[in-house]
Design an enzyme around this catalytic site. Structure first.
Site, PDB file in Angstrom:
ATOM      1  N   SER A   1       0.859  -1.179   0.000  1.00 37.11           N
ATOM      2  CA  SER A   1       0.000   0.000   0.000  1.00 37.11           C
ATOM      3  C   SER A   1       0.896   1.230   0.000  1.00 37.11           C
ATOM      4  O   SER A   1       2.121   1.116   0.011  1.00 37.11           O
ATOM      5  CB  SER A   1      -0.889   0.003   1.238  1.00 37.11           C
ATOM      6  OG  SER A   1      -0.110   0.322   2.362  1.00 37.11           O
ATOM      7  N   LYS A   2       0.250   2.384   0.013  1.00 39.82           N
ATOM      8  CA  LYS A   2       1.001   3.637  -0.051  1.00 39.82           C
ATOM      9  C   LYS A   2       2.045   3.764   1.054  1.00 39.82           C
ATOM     10  O   LYS A   2       3.038   4.460   0.886  1.00 39.82           O
ATOM     11  CB  LYS A   2       0.030   4.823   0.025  1.00 39.82           C
ATOM     12  CG  LYS A   2      -0.539   5.167  -1.330  1.00 39.82           C
ATOM     13  CD  LYS A   2      -1.327   6.442  -1.261  1.00 39.82           C
ATOM     14  CE  LYS A   2      -2.138   6.611  -2.540  1.00 39.82           C
ATOM     15  NZ  LYS A   2      -3.334   7.366  -2.338  1.00 39.82           N
ATOM     16  N   ARG A   3       1.777   3.106   2.174  1.00 38.91           N
ATOM     17  CA  ARG A   3       2.733   3.172   3.281  1.00 38.91           C
ATOM     18  C   ARG A   3       4.109   2.659   2.874  1.00 38.91           C
ATOM     19  O   ARG A   3       5.122   3.019   3.446  1.00 38.91           O
ATOM     20  CB  ARG A   3       2.243   2.313   4.450  1.00 38.91           C
ATOM     21  CG  ARG A   3       1.232   2.967   5.328  1.00 38.91           C
ATOM     22  CD  ARG A   3       0.824   2.043   6.439  1.00 38.91           C
ATOM     23  NE  ARG A   3       0.222   0.808   5.913  1.00 38.91           N
ATOM     24  CZ  ARG A   3       0.668  -0.402   6.158  1.00 38.91           C
ATOM     25  NH1 ARG A   3       1.703  -0.572   6.922  1.00 38.91           N
ATOM     26  NH2 ARG A   3       0.066  -1.459   5.642  1.00 38.91           N
ATOM     27  N   HIS A   4       4.138   1.768   1.887  1.00 43.86           N
ATOM     28  CA  HIS A   4       5.410   1.164   1.491  1.00 43.86           C
ATOM     29  C   HIS A   4       6.100   1.922   0.369  1.00 43.86           C
ATOM     30  O   HIS A   4       7.060   1.443  -0.198  1.00 43.86           O
ATOM     31  CB  HIS A   4       5.170  -0.288   1.050  1.00 43.86           C
ATOM     32  CG  HIS A   4       4.491  -1.119   2.074  1.00 43.86           C
ATOM     33  ND1 HIS A   4       3.151  -1.411   2.022  1.00 43.86           N
ATOM     34  CD2 HIS A   4       4.967  -1.686   3.203  1.00 43.86           C
ATOM     35  CE1 HIS A   4       2.828  -2.149   3.068  1.00 43.86           C
ATOM     36  NE2 HIS A   4       3.907  -2.327   3.802  1.00 43.86           N
TER      37      HIS A   4
END
Ligand code: GLU
Length: 497
Positions: free
Chosen positions: A268-271
């Site tokens: 996800s965007k967190r990565h």
């Protein structure tokens, strides 16, 4: 070769066409490979989708087959033109070319309705009048009995419709037998038909559901290989049963494992960036991204870099690993760096054009852009960085980095820069070699290392203490610019003194 087969009870009167048995399939000529990529335009194209697209593209292209694009835009609320554009742009940027115009599901509603009617009249589907409350009650009872909640087939037997009641259309899933999927990646998957309930193929507003549209399109488009994310694996037996009911050829399936972040959670965007276009904006080369994606879950010995031809030559969908792959932004950046370093400057410029334009540099009008690219390509991890490093050739520094100025504009720097202005004036022709000799002469005269001479010049022309080799930098910058910038630095030093 057809590897998927269904066994189950299909009453003869229900057959809409012939049944493909494996024996029949073997005796027929091999159909041309046709694969598809069917994103839903409800957001950007993410890297997981791009990898599936790449695998499908490779599988078709390496067999001389066709690769088709389908836009699954039946969800009119969530589908947007911007997303369609982002998908088309991403595909073009990655140079994943598709055959024929993209198919838009929203334009095929009549066809879906026609197939739903066909299934209804042939007895393969039925209208279900159960209300929400009925279904909730049904599930509650099933749970109380310790059963897995599913539709119990109440309307399957054909009770009289309540007047004016809203209805959905359900597919009459076979109640016996098994569905066997010989998945090219996951291996043999056997599903008992009793596990599957009668899924809804048309909602009460008569719009078709995902499983119906996919089946109709895969059939009409002559798809031979369905390569898609393994989040769809539960849909596969249902789709196979519908295809069988329609008498369609069954495609071969390959379910590609998920991409996880380094923490083991779904990407996800967190990565880091997940959208293909974000990588473009961040200065990645499309081929570096493709090369990274092909290695996510597939390997060929310990080879890391694959040209497009090598991808086509070596990739084999059957070798894709079954488990999830872990995304590493560092490795992607390393590949990008490797490809930037190795690229021909003119080719690199083609990709860097938009980044130069973004920085206000018109590469057609400015001179020396290719030279600037050549001088910086072995030290830039992204095209954005390449452009930032190249800017010094087109603009004098608007300020000097205070740390660099403190360190390199002090001591005898003014004296050295003044001497350099005089010495540079006499250089003719203005070349890296002559500049190099000149810097050496002055360094020797002062009993200093070359670095002590080069650093003040660097800060004077670039504003910072880093640049490509100073002789080549000044040669490309030109004599006039070099002299002007050294003079400006001297003025700055004088003002501060
Ligand atoms: N539109 C579906 C998705 O984006 C496609 C699924 C399929 O390949 O059948 O997940």
């Amino acid at each position: 070769m057809r590897l998927s087969a269904v066994s189950g009870t299909y009453p003869a009167y229900c057959q809409l066409g012939y049944n493909v048995t494996e024996t029949q399939a073997f005796s027929r000529p091999m159909p041309t490979t046709v694969t598809r990529f069917p994103p839903s335009p409800t957001g950007y194209l993410h890297i997981g989708g791009a990898r599936t697209a790449l695998f499908s593209w490779l599988h078709a292209r390496q067999r001389g087959g066709r690769f088709l694009l389908r836009i699954e835009d039946t969800d009119r609320q969530r589908s947007t033109d911007t997303s369609v554009r982002a998908i088309l742009d991403s595909m073009a940027w990655l140079e994943l070319d598709y055959d024929e115009e993209p198919v838009f599901q929203s334009r095929r509603m009549d066809r879906y309705r026609q197939v739903i009617d066909r299934l209804l009249t042939s007895g393969w589907a039925y209208r279900c009048y159960c209300t929400k409350q009925d279904l909730e009650h049904m599930r509650k009872q099933q749970r109380a009995r310790g059963e897995k909640p599913k539709y119990n087939g109440r309307c399957r037997v054909g009770q009289a419709p309540p007047t004016d009641a809203a209805s959905v259309v359900r597919f009459k899933n076979p109640r016996e037998g098994t569905v066997i999927v010989d998945d090219l990646i996951k291996g043999k998957i056997i599903i008992d038909n009793r596990e599957l309930d009668d899924l809804i193929i048309a909602r009460s507003d008569s719009t078709p559901t995902y499983n119906l549209t996919v089946v109709v399109d895969d059939m009409d488009m002559g798809i031979t290989h369905v390569i898609r994310g393994d989040d769809h694996i539960n849909n596969t037996p249902r789709q196979i049963n519908i295809l069988k009911a329609l008498g369609a050829d069954l495609p071969i399936y390959a379910h590609v494992p998920m991409i996880l972040g380094e923490d083991g959670k779904r990407m996800s965007k967190r990565h880091g960036a997940v959208s293909v276009m974000q990588y473009r904006e961040d200065g990645y080369l499309p081929h570096a991204l493709l090369n990274y994606l092909i290695r996510l879950g597939w390997a060929h010995g310990d080879q890391e870099k694959f040209s497009r031809d090598q991808m086509l030559d070596m990739f084999d969908i059957r070798q894709v690993q079954r488990g999830a792959a872990v995304f590493s932004p560092e490795k992607l950046q390393w590949l990008n760096y490797e490809y930037i370093k190795a690229a021909a400057p003119a080719e690199l410029l083609r990709h860097a054009r938009e980044h130069f334009e973004h920085a206000g540099i018109d590469i057609e009008r400015e001179e020396g852009v290719e030279g600037a690219v050549r001088l910086n390509q072995d030290r830039s991890k992204t095209l954005k960085e390449l452009v930032e490093r190249s800017l010094l050739f087109f603009r004098p520094p608007d300020h000097y980095d205070p740390k660099a100025a403190n360190k390199h504009f002090t001591g005898g720097a003014a004296q050295i820069l003044t001497e350099l202005i005089d010495a540079f004036r006499d250089i003719d022709p203005w070349s890296a070699e002559h500049i190099h000799d000149c810097l050496h002469r002055i360094a020797e005269r002062h009993g200093l290392g070359l670095g002590k001479i080069a650093q003040p010049v660097r800060v004077a022309v670039a504003g910072v203490a880093v640049s490509p080799p100073i002789d080549e930098t000044l040669a490309l910058l030109g004599k006039m610019q070099t002299l002007d910038r050294i003079q400006a630095a001297l003025n700055f030093i004088a003002k501060g003194a």
